[in-house]
Design a protein around this motif. Structure first.
Motif, mmCIF file in Angstrom:
data_model
loop_
_atom_site.group_PDB
_atom_site.id
_atom_site.type_symbol
_atom_site.label_atom_id
_atom_site.label_comp_id
_atom_site.label_asym_id
_atom_site.label_seq_id
_atom_site.Cartn_x
_atom_site.Cartn_y
_atom_site.Cartn_z
ATOM 1 N N ASN A 1 -5.716 -33.765 -12.290
ATOM 2 C CA ASN A 1 -5.161 -33.295 -11.018
ATOM 3 C C ASN A 1 -3.691 -33.655 -10.883
ATOM 4 O OD1 ASN A 1 -7.324 -31.918 -9.971
ATOM 5 N ND2 ASN A 1 -8.034 -33.584 -8.659
ATOM 6 N N ARG B 1 -1.590 -34.131 -13.358
ATOM 7 C CA ARG B 1 -0.823 -33.286 -14.279
ATOM 8 C C ARG B 1 -0.608 -31.888 -13.705
ATOM 9 N NH1 ARG B 1 -3.696 -32.872 -19.544
ATOM 10 N NH2 ARG B 1 -5.454 -34.084 -18.757
ATOM 11 N N GLU B 2 -1.626 -31.341 -13.052
ATOM 12 C CA GLU B 2 -1.456 -30.011 -12.469
ATOM 13 C C GLU B 2 -0.511 -30.055 -11.268
ATOM 14 O OE1 GLU B 2 -3.950 -25.998 -11.851
ATOM 15 O OE2 GLU B 2 -5.074 -27.847 -11.497
ATOM 16 N N GLU C 1 3.035 -30.172 -12.414
ATOM 17 C CA GLU C 1 3.536 -28.904 -12.963
ATOM 18 C C GLU C 1 3.847 -27.910 -11.848
ATOM 19 O OE1 GLU C 1 4.601 -26.434 -16.346
ATOM 20 O OE2 GLU C 1 4.708 -28.517 -15.691
ATOM 21 N N TYR C 2 2.991 -27.846 -10.839
ATOM 22 C CA TYR C 2 3.310 -27.012 -9.670
ATOM 23 C C TYR C 2 4.636 -27.454 -9.051
ATOM 24 C CZ TYR C 2 -0.845 -24.071 -8.827
ATOM 25 O OH TYR C 2 -1.817 -23.094 -8.896
ATOM 26 N N ALA D 1 0.609 -25.205 -20.551
ATOM 27 C CA ALA D 1 -0.500 -25.695 -19.736
ATOM 28 C C ALA D 1 -1.804 -25.058 -20.207
ATOM 29 C CB ALA D 1 -0.243 -25.390 -18.263
ATOM 30 N N CYS E 1 -3.522 -22.959 -18.890
ATOM 31 C CA CYS E 1 -3.676 -21.572 -18.444
ATOM 32 C C CYS E 1 -3.693 -20.578 -19.588
ATOM 33 C CB CYS E 1 -2.564 -21.209 -17.459
ATOM 34 S SG CYS E 1 -0.901 -21.407 -18.146
ATOM 35 N N ASP F 1 -5.457 -22.628 -14.246
ATOM 36 C CA ASP F 1 -5.223 -24.027 -14.606
ATOM 37 C C ASP F 1 -3.780 -24.257 -15.044
ATOM 38 O OD1 ASP F 1 -5.418 -26.644 -15.484
ATOM 39 O OD2 ASP F 1 -7.382 -26.362 -16.383
ATOM 40 N N LEU F 2 -3.000 -24.902 -14.179
ATOM 41 C CA LEU F 2 -1.615 -25.233 -14.510
ATOM 42 C C LEU F 2 -1.469 -26.686 -14.944
ATOM 43 C CD1 LEU F 2 1.008 -23.585 -12.117
ATOM 44 C CD2 LEU F 2 1.091 -23.770 -14.595
ATOM 45 N N LYS F 3 -2.544 -27.291 -15.376
ATOM 46 C CA LYS F 3 -2.514 -28.676 -15.858
ATOM 47 C C LYS F 3 -1.727 -28.715 -17.165
ATOM 48 C CE LYS F 3 -6.259 -30.117 -18.028
ATOM 49 N NZ LYS F 3 -6.883 -28.847 -17.669
ATOM 50 N N TYR F 4 -0.569 -29.382 -17.169
ATOM 51 C CA TYR F 4 0.241 -29.378 -18.381
ATOM 52 C C TYR F 4 -0.455 -30.158 -19.489
ATOM 53 C CZ TYR F 4 2.020 -34.143 -17.425
ATOM 54 O OH TYR F 4 2.131 -35.493 -17.202
#
Length: 211
Positions: free
Chosen positions: A56, A58-59, A62-63, A143, A145, A166-169
């Motif tokens: 969470n 990490r995402e 990135e956002y 990420a 994604c 999923d934008l979790k890098y």
């Protein structure tokens, strides 16, 4: 505090479970879990002497990075509402992606198994993935994604739209973390990952063979 204990997640991955928000069904909440997939990644990180940052966070980072760079994410990604407190731990709240038919997006993995909507054209799928790859490269988005389970197609009034969940890098496992420090190195990694994805797509029966 939002109560999620005893609620069945509508989606689960190696790192997180995703629940419909109990007070607002237009939103969802991602909560980190501690199952074997995450534990294996954690051991790799410990061997490299690096602290594992939870999915969470990490995402969220990135956002925040992309927002600071004024990148418009609405075309592909759900809106982030931020961290929330739950009885399963801290969660991350997003808009829930639902099509005009009331259904969630059809994952690219499902489409490649021949189980997608009959009116979803293969050429359109490939073209949308190529455009998404260009978007990720331009903005150095390395990420999760780019995985076939995290790319989907959402039904809209005039057809379909590619969305990503999923934008979790990705955790950097380089001895010298050049792709973390320099966007140009990160873009090269993005290109390589999508090149592998394109090869997989075009080798799937029923999908277009050329670009």
């Amino acid at each position: 505090m939002i109560e999620l204990k005893g609620v069945e997640p509508f989606s689960s991955g190696s790192f997180r479970d995703c629940f419909v928000h109990p007070d607002d069904p237009s939103r969802c909440i991602k909560v980190v879990h501690l199952r074997s997939g995450a534990s294996r990644i954690g051991r790799v990180e410990r061997l490299l002497g690096r602290r594992m940052v939870d999915a969470n966070l990490r995402e969220f980072r990135e956002y925040r990075r992309l927002a600071a760079n004024r990148v418009s994410l609405e075309r592909y990604f759900p809106r982030l509402h931020g961290p929330v407190a739950t009885d399963l731990g801290r969660g991350l709240c997003f808009d829930r992606l639902v099509g005009i038919d009331g259904r969630p997006p059809t994952a690219l993995a499902t489409i490649l198994q021949g189980e997608g909507p009959e009116d979803l054209d293969a050429e359109f799928v490939l073209r949308e993935v190529m455009e998404f790859a260009g978007f990720c490269r331009r903005h150095a988005i390395l990420a999760s994604c780019d995985e076939i389970g995290n790319i989907g197609f959402l039904r809209e009034a005039e057809g379909f739209r590619l969305v990503a969940y999923d934008l979790k890098y990705r955790v950097n496992k380089e001895l010298l973390p050049l792709s973390t420090l320099f966007a140009s190195f990160r873009r090269r990694k993005v290109e390589r990952r999508f090149a592998r994805l394109f090869r997989f797509i075009t080798e799937t029966p029923g999908m277009p063979c050329g670009t």
